[in-house]
Design an enzyme around this catalytic site. Structure first.
Site, mmCIF file in Angstrom:
data_model
loop_
_atom_site.group_PDB
_atom_site.id
_atom_site.type_symbol
_atom_site.label_atom_id
_atom_site.label_comp_id
_atom_site.label_asym_id
_atom_site.label_seq_id
_atom_site.Cartn_x
_atom_site.Cartn_y
_atom_site.Cartn_z
ATOM 1 N N CYS A 1 -0.869 2.932 6.090
ATOM 2 C CA CYS A 1 -0.489 1.659 6.683
ATOM 3 C C CYS A 1 -0.106 0.729 5.539
ATOM 4 O O CYS A 1 -0.508 0.933 4.391
ATOM 5 C CB CYS A 1 -1.632 1.065 7.509
ATOM 6 S SG CYS A 1 -3.173 0.795 6.605
ATOM 7 N N CYS B 1 0.812 -1.228 0.000
ATOM 8 C CA CYS B 1 0.000 0.000 0.000
ATOM 9 C C CYS B 1 0.842 1.274 0.000
ATOM 10 O O CYS B 1 0.375 2.330 -0.434
ATOM 11 C CB CYS B 1 -0.918 0.021 1.215
ATOM 12 S SG CYS B 1 -1.660 -1.560 1.603
#
Length: 397
Positions: A383, A92
Site C-alpha cells: 500500500c 512506500c
C-alpha cells in the site's frame, strides 16, 4: 507488460539488515547503505560495475542528503561516472516502483543491465525550519520531515495511522484481529531468524563505533517472545477517544535499511552463465481513496495476477507489506487469501518499514523464500501513502 520470449529476469538480490529508529544503522549515511547493497548484488551476479547501464533506487526522505543521493550511492559502489543513477519517489512503493522502471527500461532496449532497489535512513531525517525570509519576532516551529514528507496524508492532513483506523472500521477488523496478525508476524520472524532464513539475503554493514568498525548483520527491530497478552495491554495511539484500535505494536516501525536487485534479459543472463532467481511476469499500480490508502494492494494484486494470466490460487507465496495489521487483515480478507501463504517469514510489523527501501526489501525476501522452499510463483505488493497500491508477479523456472 508481459514476459514475452526473452523476459526480464532478476539474477541477484540482497538487502542490509533493517535497523531500529536511532539504532544500529542510525549513523550510517543513506547513500552508504545504498552503496553496500549495490556492491553486493553486483558481486553476487558477477557483473562488473562498468557493465551497468543504469541505477534506479526508491528514496523518500532526501532532505539534507546532498545532491542526488542515489548517484552518490552508485559512485560509492564503484560504478563509473558514465553510468546514470537516479531516484524515484512513490512513498512506500518506491523500492518496487524502481524495479518496475528497470523492467521497462530493459524491455524497450534503453538499458541492458540495471541495478534497482531502494534505501532509507529515517533516523537521519532532519527537522525543518523555513527561514528563507527570516523571522521578525517570536518562535520558529520545526517540521519533522518524517511526518511531513513520509507519514502524513497530504489530502486529508492525517497520519497514516488514521487511514489504518479507517480501514479497520470499514472492513470490520477488530483490535483482537490486529493484535493476532502482529503477534503472528513477530513469531514468524523470530522463527525465521533463529532458523537462519534471512542469512542469505542479508549483506552485513560496517558501522563505525567508539570501539572501531563492527559488522552488523542481524535485523534488530523484531521483538522475540511476543504474545497476545502483552500486546493487548498497549493503548491505541492514533485515536484516543475510545474507538481506536491501532497501537505501536500492531503497526510497522520507523526504520533504516536498503535493498537491491540486478536485472537483465534472460538472453543476457544465459550469455553470462547466470541462473536467474526469477523472471518478472507482470506488475500493476493503482490509485485509491487516500483516506483508506491501505487497501491499495487489493486492486493492484488483482490486476497484476490477471496480467500474468494467473489466478490468486496459483500464487505460492505473497509478500504484502505490513504497514499496519489492520490493513494486512483487510487485504487477506477481501482477496480470500490463505494466511499460510502470506508473509510466511513475518512482515514489516516485526522487521520494520524503511520507507524507500521496503518495496525492494519485500521482493528480495520473496525471491529468497521462493528459492529456499522450492516454490515457483510469488507476488510482492505494498500500500502507498496518498492512496495507491503496487504489485509485482515473479516466477522461478
Amino acid at each position: 507488460m508481459n514476459a514475452g520470449s526473452d523476459p526480464v529476469v532478476i539474477v541477484s538480490a540482497a538487502r542490509t539488515i533493517i535497523g531500529s529508529f536511532n539504532g544500529a544503522l542510525a549513523a550510517v549515511p543513506v547513500q552508504d547503505l545504498g552503496s553496500t547493497v549495490i556492491k553486493e548484488v553486483l558481486k553476487r551476479a558477477t557483473v562488473a560495475p562498468e557493465d551497468v547501464s543504469e541505477v534506479i533506487f526508491g528514496h523518500v526522505l532526501a532532505a539534507g542528503c546532498g545532491q542526488n543521493p542515489v548517484r552518490q550511492a552508485s559512485v560509492g559502489a564503484g560504478i563509473p561516472y558514465s553510468v546514470p543513477a537516479w531516484s524515484c519517489q512513490m512513498i512506500c512503493g518506491s523500492g518496487l516502483k524502481a524495479v518496475c522502471l528497470a523492467v521497462q527500461s530493459i524491455g524497450i532496449g534503453d538499458s541492458s543491465i540495471v541495478v534497482a532497489g531502494g534505501m532509507e535512513n529515517m533516523s537521519k531525517a532532519p527537522h525543518l525550519a523555513y527561514l528563507r525570509t527570516g523571522v521578525k519576532i517570536g518562535e520558529m516551529p520545526l517540521t519533522d520531515s518524517i511526518l511531513c514528507d513520509g507519514l502524513t496524508d497530504a489530502f486529508h492532513n492525517c497520519h497514516m495511522g488514521i487511514t489504518a483506523e479507517n480501514v479497520a472500521k470499514k472492513w470490520q477488523v477488530s483490535r483482537e484481529d490486529q493484535d493476532k496478525v502482529a503477534v503472528l508476524s513477530q513469531n514468524r520472524t523470530e522463527n525465521a531468524q533463529k532458523a537462519g532464513h534471512f542469512d542469505k539475503e542479508i549483506v552485513p554493514v560496517l558501522v563505525s563505533t567508539r570501539k572501531g568498525l563492527i559488522e552488523v548483520k542481524t535485523d534488530e527491530f523484531p521483538r522475540h517472545g511476543s504474545n497476545i497478552e502483552a500486546m493487548s495491554k498497549l493503548k491505541p495511539y492514533f485515536l484516543t477517544d475510545g474507538t481506536g484500535t491501532v497501537t505501536p505494536a500492531n503497526a510497522s516501525g520507523i526504520n533504516d535499511g536498503a535493498a537491491a536487485v540486478v536485472l537483465m534479459k534472460k538472453s543476457e543472463a544465459d550469455k553470462r552463465g547466470l541462473t536467474p532467481l526469477a523472471r518478472i511476469v507482470s506488475w500493476s499500480q493503482v490509485g485509491v481513496e487516500p483516506s483508506i490508502m491501505g487497501i491499495g494492494p487489493i486492486p493492484a494484486i488483482k490486476q497484476a495476477v490477471t496480467k500474468a494470466g494467473w489466478s490468486l490460487e496459483d500464487v505460492d507465496i505473497f509478500e504484502i507489506n505490513e504497514a499496519f495489521a489492520a490493513v494486512s487483515a483487510a487485504i487477506v480478507k477481501e482477496l480470500g487469501l490463505n494466511p499460510e501463504k502470506v508473509n510466511i517469514e513475518g512482515g514489516a510489523i516485526a522487521l520494520g518499514h524503511p520507507l524507500g527501501a521496503s518495496g525492494c526489501r519485500i521482493l528480495v525476501t520473496l525471491l529468497h523464500t521462493l528459492e529456499r522452499m522450492g516454490r515457483s510463483r510469488g507476488v510482492a505488493a505494498l500500500c502507498i501513502g496518498g492512496g495507491m497500491g503496487i504489485a509485482m508477479c515473479v516466477q522461478r523456472e
